[in-house]
Design a protein around this motif. Structure first.
Motif, PDB file in Angstrom:
ATOM      1  N   GLU B  55       5.936 -28.502 -51.347  1.00 31.86           N
ATOM      2  CA  GLU B  55       7.028 -27.954 -52.160  1.00 31.86           C
ATOM      3  C   GLU B  55       6.797 -28.236 -53.649  1.00 31.86           C
ATOM      4  N   TRP B  56       6.358 -29.438 -53.956  1.00 32.10           N
ATOM      5  CA  TRP B  56       6.066 -29.791 -55.350  1.00 32.10           C
ATOM      6  C   TRP B  56       4.886 -28.966 -55.881  1.00 32.10           C
ATOM      7  N   ASN B  57       3.888 -28.791 -55.052  1.00 34.57           N
ATOM      8  CA  ASN B  57       2.742 -27.975 -55.496  1.00 34.57           C
ATOM      9  C   ASN B  57       3.201 -26.578 -55.910  1.00 34.57           C
ATOM     10  N   ARG B  58       4.121 -25.984 -55.148  1.00 36.55           N
ATOM     11  CA  ARG B  58       4.649 -24.664 -55.500  1.00 36.55           C
ATOM     12  C   ARG B  58       5.474 -24.736 -56.785  1.00 36.55           C
ATOM     13  N   LEU B  59       6.288 -25.778 -56.910  1.00 40.61           N
ATOM     14  CA  LEU B  59       7.089 -25.933 -58.129  1.00 40.61           C
ATOM     15  C   LEU B  59       6.194 -26.064 -59.361  1.00 40.61           C
ATOM     16  N   LEU B  60       5.107 -26.789 -59.223  1.00 40.11           N
ATOM     17  CA  LEU B  60       4.180 -26.961 -60.350  1.00 40.11           C
ATOM     18  C   LEU B  60       3.598 -25.615 -60.757  1.00 40.11           C
ATOM     19  N   GLU B  61       3.274 -24.803 -59.743  1.00 36.18           N
ATOM     20  CA  GLU B  61       2.707 -23.488 -60.035  1.00 36.18           C
ATOM     21  C   GLU B  61       3.736 -22.588 -60.719  1.00 36.18           C
ATOM     22  N   GLN B  62       4.963 -22.633 -60.211  1.00 41.15           N
ATOM     23  CA  GLN B  62       6.003 -21.715 -60.706  1.00 41.15           C
ATOM     24  C   GLN B  62       6.589 -22.142 -62.048  1.00 41.15           C
ATOM     25  N   ASN B  63       6.367 -23.398 -62.431  1.00 36.00           N
ATOM     26  CA  ASN B  63       6.951 -23.924 -63.667  1.00 36.00           C
ATOM     27  C   ASN B  63       5.870 -24.484 -64.581  1.00 36.00           C
ATOM     28  N   SER B  64       4.732 -23.837 -64.562  1.00 28.11           N
ATOM     29  CA  SER B  64       3.589 -24.378 -65.304  1.00 28.11           C
ATOM     30  C   SER B  64       3.789 -24.317 -66.819  1.00 28.11           C
ATOM     31  N   ASP B  65       4.823 -23.589 -67.249  1.00 30.95           N
ATOM     32  CA  ASP B  65       5.152 -23.622 -68.681  1.00 30.95           C
ATOM     33  C   ASP B  65       5.810 -24.944 -69.071  1.00 30.95           C
ATOM     34  N   LEU B  66       6.371 -25.664 -68.090  1.00 29.46           N
ATOM     35  CA  LEU B  66       7.126 -26.888 -68.390  1.00 29.46           C
ATOM     36  C   LEU B  66       6.480 -28.157 -67.855  1.00 29.46           C
ATOM     37  N   ILE B  67       5.800 -28.063 -66.734  1.00 27.36           N
ATOM     38  CA  ILE B  67       5.301 -29.269 -66.063  1.00 27.36           C
ATOM     39  C   ILE B  67       3.887 -29.059 -65.526  1.00 27.36           C
ATOM     40  N   ALA B  68       3.192 -30.198 -65.337  1.00 31.61           N
ATOM     41  CA  ALA B  68       1.883 -30.172 -64.677  1.00 31.61           C
ATOM     42  C   ALA B  68       1.654 -31.520 -64.006  1.00 31.61           C
ATOM     43  N   LEU B  69       0.898 -31.491 -62.929  1.00 29.88           N
ATOM     44  CA  LEU B  69       0.608 -32.735 -62.204  1.00 29.88           C
ATOM     45  C   LEU B  69      -0.402 -33.568 -62.976  1.00 29.88           C
ATOM     46  N   ALA B  70      -0.138 -34.879 -63.049  1.00 22.75           N
ATOM     47  CA  ALA B  70      -1.087 -35.816 -63.655  1.00 22.75           C
ATOM     48  C   ALA B  70      -1.510 -36.845 -62.620  1.00 22.75           C
ATOM     49  N   THR B  71      -2.807 -37.087 -62.560  1.00 20.58           N
ATOM     50  CA  THR B  71      -3.309 -38.120 -61.645  1.00 20.58           C
ATOM     51  C   THR B  71      -4.067 -39.208 -62.394  1.00 20.58           C
ATOM     52  N   THR B  72      -4.197 -39.037 -63.712  1.00  9.53           N
ATOM     53  CA  THR B  72      -4.826 -40.066 -64.559  1.00  9.53           C
ATOM     54  C   THR B  72      -4.010 -40.191 -65.839  1.00  9.53           C
ATOM     55  N   ALA B  73      -4.232 -41.286 -66.558  1.00  8.99           N
ATOM     56  CA  ALA B  73      -3.549 -41.477 -67.846  1.00  8.99           C
ATOM     57  C   ALA B  73      -3.989 -40.408 -68.842  1.00  8.99           C
ATOM     58  N   GLU B  74      -5.269 -40.018 -68.773  1.00  2.95           N
ATOM     59  CA  GLU B  74      -5.771 -38.996 -69.690  1.00  2.95           C
ATOM     60  C   GLU B  74      -5.035 -37.675 -69.462  1.00  2.95           C
ATOM     61  N   GLU B  75      -4.810 -37.350 -68.202  1.00  2.00           N
ATOM     62  CA  GLU B  75      -4.060 -36.122 -67.910  1.00  2.00           C
ATOM     63  C   GLU B  75      -2.628 -36.214 -68.422  1.00  2.00           C
ATOM     64  N   ILE B  76      -2.023 -37.364 -68.294  1.00  2.00           N
ATOM     65  CA  ILE B  76      -0.663 -37.544 -68.827  1.00  2.00           C
ATOM     66  C   ILE B  76      -0.667 -37.255 -70.337  1.00  2.00           C
ATOM     67  N   GLU B  77      -1.614 -37.844 -71.034  1.00  2.00           N
ATOM     68  CA  GLU B  77      -1.652 -37.679 -72.493  1.00  2.00           C
ATOM     69  C   GLU B  77      -1.908 -36.215 -72.875  1.00  2.00           C
TER      70      GLU B  77
END
Lengths: 342, 342
Positions: B55-77
């Motif tokens: 469900e989250w994977n779909r939300l990330l796809e549908q709201n990619s203007d606002l959010i993205a998944l981060a799995t590292t600190a570099e991705e967060i930044e």
């Protein structure tokens, strides 16, 4: 054979964990065992346990000349009287209940009548004997599970639990509980491989005061002198325990197993929760010469008779005490008429 | 707005548990939040958690203007620098791991980077804050889980655990741990609804010594004066904690939630393990006027500035400390070359 044994007291083995197959059922018949509590799950979750029950259901159908499922004491007596062995379904861990209080009734409906709170380690319900001494029954789910088992008529077993879990279970359970397979640590001593499995004298006394039953075990790793334990020493242990708490608290729970490949030991010791066994795996223990399998049950009864146990005492210890506890345990708590009409 | 805040320090909220929907992601954007650790599971088992991730994977796809998944600190930044909010997947209980040590890597592969050992009660891994004080991390599975999380790069969280579990986790973990959402009990006092949720001064000191981070929370049930807690009092709590352990140990973990029906509270409080909630359900608390949702994060940063926190201090507390801990936590332990070549 004496008069007492010729009367064939019902023999109950309160714990066997074989690979389920006809060879074992034949041994039960040959050994004159009227009832065996079998283990369907240790680490299995709900879905996996449904498969185990399905497999047993087929075995019961295919071996109906030798075995039948019992869900009440009356069924045990009737099946044993027919010359077959009554099978009581049980778990050695509450893992089939997962985190769901409603699954206890589901498994009760499917015939399960005994469940050990936990096997060696900590789960949501309680702590096993490998964990620190102070760990007991969990305050919420643990007490809920015991109350639900009490309500339905599923017997609480604490054989592999910490002493604290055992005392907690006795306190929180409104009905007597079982230690289906363990020995008195004061008699056996702690110089054994699995020295945290046996039970203290205060605990055995408390169990007796509250109407529970202790199943003495021939499992070499928890007997004095291990595989070299003599029948005489085993009878000594029965006498010692009878001197401590009387003959009404004692039964047998052999912990007998057969038919497994050695790889099964790792499953028992480590489940899926560890890549390696937490304690060294040394292979299967040799069973003592006087109890090489279920066919040798008469050796023990004859040994007791030679030692001077009366026919009545032998009948109680051989199985009468278990049947009494099962009679009191396997039926639901009767709700007051007003409540059940509500 | 001051120079310090105009520089826009990265803001991290180390715990929100909303019903996942776009309205929240917009609030994150409006509040200038660069990263939110979201909860995908409390009582959910492995299979149910796969659905939550889907469900989250779909939300990330549908709201990619606002959010993205981060799995590292570099991705967060990188995500925060793009003006979006980085989402870090986490669990508030180890229930998705069930009893299987191998499932931790599976969920790591699927992006999960933070897991709380247990939520309020006892599970196979540890004991939560509603259980007796002496209950900690279980000797076998609990230590195995921590070691495996350490190996993979999954951050250990102990916010809802007993103090003993917190100290045990710090001891057994080879890497710093997190208390993503809790307050200092010495500052807050025990005259609050959930008085076992906050953390003692000795524990916070130990957390600081070992490089961990404490996420201070606006959840009314664990704040001084509850929903009436003023912003001034909240800033007092930040100052008090900074005086105790310095500014490098402090972050935010609001415990903010929105979008749920009231029936959800029973799920959080009782899961499937009880028919009734163990503690009374009094409905959702009113959030304080100065933090009605994520959009109000600037109120807190401005309050800190008015109180005299420097720009550097605000940057650390607002999110820098979390990013530092995540940088140290989310990568696998590097094996020595010889070992990895073997």
């Amino acid at each position: 054979m004496s008069y007492a044994l010729a009367r064939k007291p019902i023999v109950v083995d309160a714990l066997q964990y074989n690979k389920p197959e006809r060879a074992r059922f034949k041994e039960w018949s040959e050994g004159g065992i009227g009832c065996v509590h079998v283990t369907l799950a240790i680490w299995e979750n709900a879905r996996e346990t449904l498969t185990a029950i399905g497999e047993w259901n087929r075995l019961l159908e295919q071996n109906s000349d030798l075995i039948a499922l019992a869900t009440t004491a009356e069924e045990i007596e009737r099946i044993a009287a027919s010359g077959r062995t009554a099978v009581v379904y049980g778990f050695q861990d509450t893992s089939p209940f997962e985190d769901d209080i409603e699954l206890i009734e589901i498994f009760y409906q499917l015939g399960v009548r005994i469940a050990q709170l936990t096997y060696n380690v900590q789960n949501r319900v309680a702590s096993g004997c490998w964990e620190p001494d102070e760990n007991g029954v969990s305050k919420f789910f643990g007490r809920n599970v015991i109350a639900e088992m009490n309500r339905l008529g599923m017997l609480v077993d604490v054989s592999h639990c910490t002493e604290r879990t055992c005392f907690d279970a006795i306190e929180y359970s409104s009905r007597p509980i079982a230690i289906t397979h363990a020995n008195p640590s004061e008699f056996v001593g702690t110089d054994i491989e699995l020295n945290r499995r046996n039970k203290s004298t205060p605990l055995i006394k408390r169990l007796a005061e509250t109407g529970g039953v202790l199943g003495l075990s021939m499992y070499p790793k928890i007997m004095r002198d291990g595989s070299n334990c003599t029948l005489d020493t085993f009878i000594d242990m029965i006498s010692w325990t009878a001197d401590l708490v009387g003959v009404d608290t004692i039964g047998f729970g052999t912990d007998y197993y057969d038919g497994w490949p050695e790889s099964q030991i790792k499953w028992w010791r480590a489940g899926r929760w560890s890549r390696e066994s937490a304690i060294p795996i040394k292979g299967f223990s040799a069973w003592p010469t006087w109890f090489k399998s279920s066919v040798d049950f008469p050796n023990i009864l004859e040994g007791m008779e030679k030692r001077g146990f009366s026919g009545e005492e032998i009948a109680k210890i051989a199985g009468g005490n278990w049947v009494r506890l099962f009679r009191d345990s396997f039926v639901p708590i009767q709700m007051p008429a007003a409540a059940s009409a509500a």
